[in-house]
Design an enzyme around this catalytic site. Structure first.
Site, PDB file in Angstrom:
ATOM      1  CE  LYS A  13      -3.682   1.846   2.727  1.00 31.33           C
ATOM      2  NZ  LYS A  13      -4.685   1.429   3.890  1.00 31.33           N
ATOM      3  CB  SER A  32      -8.089   3.412   3.068  1.00 34.58           C
ATOM      4  OG  SER A  32      -7.160   3.010   3.988  1.00 34.58           O
ATOM      5  CB  SER A  52      -8.268   0.811   6.191  1.00 37.50           C
ATOM      6  OG  SER A  52      -9.040   1.814   6.163  1.00 37.50           O
TER       7      SER A  52
END
Ligand SMILES: [Zn+2]
Lengths: 487, 487
Positions: free
Chosen positions: A77, A152, A176
């Site tokens: 990420k 996210s 997330s």
């Protein structure tokens, strides 16, 4: 190269049945085909990945020792710092930021000989539940490109689901990892707070953030955990090995949990879609068949979790994001009138709408005169929720609940209604407030053929048990073997 | 006018740099005068994703200093973020301590000119990190040097117990001497190791009514002189303002002033006290610090006799002058050397004279401490004893001490080698006395007459004997012989 787990692939690379170069090239071929549609990555590193794969293959051919993830293509990420490429947090303010150091988890992946494919999209600074808040690009759900991947960590989960990498790292502040894993039909684990070093993870809500793996199988999740867990002297909130010794999560993964007691919270599911409720009920039946005893537990303060979360997380975020000011690095406004304008204009231009909303919320909550009413009260709620878990775990070893009230929603459906958007984290937030580990594993599909996730929560530092409980379910079901049509 | 009386009230906020090897929350070396931004790392630069790790040494130094300030030490202490935007503050928040400082409720004894001491209350002493430095050298831009950012700072806040500029200076000097004794700070004013911010106002009694003048806070003073002068100036200014326009303390008319070294005046910086909202909240990246009984005991064992105590002891027990006691206690090494020499049998006043008249001068020339001169305390004690017993004269002792430093022999050896042993053989000295008496009839007559000149004549005769013996006669013995002969 067909669908396979990271562990299978690793073993095949080790025995020479296949090569890392072959696997990595296959991944990049899929990226070439599908990434334009999926939009999972902010940056990819084809050349260095192939070079690394070649090096791993050579070392294996020479009989040299290799790491636990040797040759496996993984993604990170883009809110974890890397000395290679940029670390953007999907924000304009950090669009060109080249970190001078690696996050501890990145160093650990490298030490385990993983092949790093690229850095994935996210909601700006990890703030969001759909990855629609990315300032750099749009990621879609591989099961239905009109829908969001969740957030996210939407880039990481979409990449894993679409086969654009074999495993990925995400970060979970209020759900997330688990919520997008549920939306994309993959496995996502948020470890206990303090289990994985946060050093190098660009902070959103420091007391809630935790890095965790996103994979296709529970076994892969255990494998990734073996690589990334452990005390880090650079992170004083990471727990010491003397308090909680590291363990090999793969070793006992398939050992059954005898006399398993599973808690469910009555009334909690009622807010969810019927298809989600149906899938969860089905999952409970599976556990019953496995001999688990299902008991009812109470979480009396669950309803306050979202409110407490949005006070604590935004308060910490308002402070964590204060450093993006156009003075030290990052985006700086052109022709400021004075230094005050360097701050105000740089931040106004650099941050997206949701980030600004949360900074303002947090700033307000911490302002003198409001601190006691909001921040302090939120901390009290947090303690009550911790207490709820402690009490519940006195009676059972795990708690089952949905991950999100819905399956993946349509792009744009909730962007104008932040409160509605915030509610998609209603089931995941409590684990972050309490610091306990939680996982999302595939447990069914809705009428639109969208995946549904099952959330399992266990006491702090019992990831080994959490993974075994998850594996028991996975071994009995085929949900995790289904893959999106996109190729 | 004539019945106007006033009392000065001053409280101090003092920042002391602790002399640890590395910074408060990272591994960067502390430095002074290095190239700008050459002593920095991602942590003290506040880069995205970094985490602070507490410097244990700094914490122990702070506790040690707090113990010396007679403070209550907290067993549990936490860190807080203090938020404000400034270019020299990398994260735009400072890690400090807010509601749970590591110590509070102490006091410091300061010496007064009367020779007595006064007790000044300490409200609290806590740890925090220093900011960097803004440089406004040239052009229409400013630069930031972050070498200093992250230096451990001990912030000490006193009660407004000081009633004159001289008392404030005494406190500042006493504190400097104390932290140097403890070895926790070099307290070098030129290097900015100590910075002062006095709060000054007056309580004026006029026509048997009491008035308070508005408090002025003078920012960032980094010399004793500026500290003393600025307070003197403020006293005068506030008195004038009261007499001219009757200005008295009201809600919010506290002002912030700076010191102009050239004009020798305080200058208004902010008219009204701004309502600062630092939005303090607990630092989520650092775990709270728990101080165990054992650790506290260990730190306590590093306490030494404090300079003011030592000074008073020298005056009271050894009857040394205030001045001498002050010189001996200016530096810890000197006092300890002195103590050991006295313990080894040296008469305090003699040892003191030797040290202050010769030892310190030599140490000064060599730029080292007395302890590093190469002489041992028991050697010095021997030397003092030789003077005391009349073996050598006080002047000879000074010469011998010089030689001891130079060639490192024992005082006895040197005294013999340099022919400085005094003659005390009465028989031998009697002959010389007789000879002198025979040669100086006038002086003999003067002594015998017992008149005004007798004392002077006696001295003259003694001098003659000393000359004949090249200073080696014991003056005490000679005096006795002369008196006997002329009585
Ligand atoms: Zn540093």
């Amino acid at each position: 190269m067909d669908w396979q787990s990271a562990k299978e692939l690793r073993d095949k690379i080790r025995t020479g049945e296949t090569s890392s170069v072959e696997a990595t090239e296959a991944v990049f071929e899929r990226i070439a085909n599908s990434e334009p549609a999926i939009g999972a990555y902010i940056s990819t590193f084809e050349k260095s990945a192939i070079d690394k794969a070649r090096e791993i293959d050579k070392r294996i051919a020479n009989g040299e020792a290799v790491g636990e993830l040797a040759g496996v293509p993984v993604a990170i990420k883009d809110n974890m710092c890397t000395t290679f490429g940029t670390t953007t947090c999907a924000s304009k303010i950090l669009k060109n930021f080249h970190a001078p150091y690696n996050a501890t988890v990145v160093d650990k992946l490298i030490a385990a000989d993983a092949v790093i494919v690229g850095k994935t999209n996210l909601d700006e600074f990890a703030m969001g539940s759909s990855t629609e808040n990315s300032s750099l690009k749009q990621t879609v759900n591989p099961w239905d490109i009109k829908r969001v991947p969740g957030g996210s960590s939407g880039g990481s989960t979409a990449a894993v689901a679409a086969g654009l990498c074999c495993a990925a790292l995400g970060s979970d502040t209020g759900g997330s990892i688990r919520q997008p894993a549920s939306f994309c039909g993959v496995v996502g684990l948020k470890p206990t707070y303090g289990r994985v070093s946060r050093y190098g993870l660009v902070a959103y809500g420091s007391s809630l953030d935790q890095i965790g793996p996103i994979t296709r199988t529970v076994g892969d999740c255990a494998l990734m955990m073996n690589v990334i867990t452990g005390h880090d002297e650079k992170d004083s909130t990471s727990v010491s090995e003397s308090v909680v010794p590291a363990c090999n999560y793969l070793e006992k993964l398939d050992e059954p949990i005898s006399g398993l007691k599973i808690g469910i919270v009555p009334g909690l599911n009622t807010g969810s879609d019927s298809d989600v409720q149906k899938a969860i009920s089905g999952a409970i039946e599976v556990y019953k068949k496995l001999g688990a005893e299902i008991i009812e537990v109470e979480m009396p303060h669950f309803d306050y979790a979202i409110a407490a979360y949005y006070v604590i997380a935004t308060a910490e975020a308002s402070s964590n994001l204060a450093r993006y000011d156009g003075v030290h690095y990052g985006h700086r406004t052109k022709n400021p009138k004075d230094y005050i304008e360097v701050y105000t204009k740089s931040r106004a231009e650099g941050f997206g709408k949701e980030v600004k909303r949360r900074i303002m919320l947090g700033t307000y909550a911490l302002s003198s005169g409001y601190y006691d009413a909001y921040y302090l009260k939120a901390l009290k709620v947090r303690n009550l929720i911790r207490g709820d878990f402690t009490k519940a775990f006195e009676r059972c070893q795990a708690i089952l609940m949905p991950v999100s009230p819905t399956t993946a929603f349509k792009i744009g459906e909730k962007v104008d209604d932040p409160l509605k958007m915030y509610l998609s984290d209603i089931y995941t937030i409590a684990a972050n407030l309490a610091g306990v580990p939680g996982i999302s594993i595939p447990c069914g599909f809705d009428k639109n053929n969208l995946p549904v996730g099952l959330q399992i929560l266990t006491p702090a530092f019992s990831e080994d048990k959490l993974l075994r409980i998850s594996r028991m379910f996975e071994a009995q079901t085929d949900w995790h073997k289904k893959k999106p049509a996109i190729r | 006018m004539s019945e106007l009386q006033y009392k000065v009230l001053v409280g101090l906020e003092i920042h002391v740099h602790l002399s640890t090897k590395t910074k408060m929350f990272c591994g960067c070396a502390l430095s002074f005068g290095e190239e700008a931004n050459s002593r920095v790392c991602p942590v003290c630069l506040g880069m995205p994703g970094v985490l602070p790790v507490m410097n244990k040494q700094a914490f122990e130094y702070a506790v040690l200093a707090a113990l010396a300030l007679n403070c209550e030490i907290a067993k549990f202490t936490k860190w807080d973020r203090k938020g404000y935007y400034y270019p020299d503050l990398p994260k735009n928040y400072q890690i400090s301590q807010y509601d749970l400082p590591l110590s509070r409720n102490g006091f410091i004894e300061i010496p007064l000119e009367s020779g007595k001491t006064k007790r000044i209350g300490i409200i609290r002493a806590h740890l925090e990190e220093d900011a960097g430095k803004n440089l406004h050298a040239t052009g229409n831009f400013s630069q930031v040097d972050l070498n200093r950012a992250g230096t451990p700072l001990l912030e000490i806040v006193t009660e407004p117990d000081m009633n004159s500029a001289a008392e404030v200076r005494a406190l500042a000097e006493e504190l400097q001497r104390m932290v140097r004794y403890l070895g926790v700070s070099e307290a070098d004013m030129q290097k900015g190791h100590m910075r002062f911010e006095p709060n000054v106002n007056l309580v004026i009694t006029k026509d048997s009514k009491e008035y308070k003048t508005p408090i002025a806070e003078i920012k960032n003073l980094n010399s004793f002189r500026a500290l003393e002068k600025s307070i003197e100036y403020e006293i005068g200014r506030q008195l004038d303002r009261f007499l001219e326009i009757g200005e008295v303390m009201e809600m919010g008319n506290k002002s912030t002033r700076g010191w102009d070294d050239v004009k020798e005046a305080t200058v208004l910086q902010r008219e009204k006290e701004e309502a600062h909202d630092y939005r303090y909240f607990p630092e989520p990246d650092l775990v709270p610090v728990e101080l165990t009984e054992e650790q506290l005991k260990d730190i306590k064992s590093r306490l030494c006799e404090l300079p003011i105590k030592k000074q008073m002891r020298y005056v009271n027990e050894y009857k040394l002058s205030d001045y001498d006691a002050g010189v001996l206690t200016a530096e810890r090494a000197t006092g300890e050397f002195f103590d050991e020499a006295v313990k080894a049998g040296g008469e305090p006043k003699r040892v003191c004279n030797l040290l202050t008249q010769v030892g310190l001068k030599l140490a000064n020339e060599k730029g080292c401490s007395v302890a590093e001169l190469g002489i041992k305390p028991d050697g010095l004690a021997k030397l003092a004893m030789m003077v005391e017993s009349g073996e050598i004269s006080a002047t000879a002792a000074n010469t011998i001490l010089g030689e001891m430093v130079k060639i490192g022999k024992s005082p006895q050896e040197l005294a013999e080698q340099l022919n400085l042993i005094q003659k005390s053989d009465a028989g031998e000295l009697e002959k010389i006395v007789e000879q002198v008496l025979a040669e100086n009839h006038r002086a003999v007559d003067d002594v015998k007459s017992g008149g005004k000149r007798s004392k002077k004549a006696e001295g003259f005769l003694l001098g003659q004997v000393m000359q004949k013996t090249r200073g080696q006669a014991n003056p005490k013995v000679v005096s006795e012989i002369i008196s006997k002969k002329l009585s």
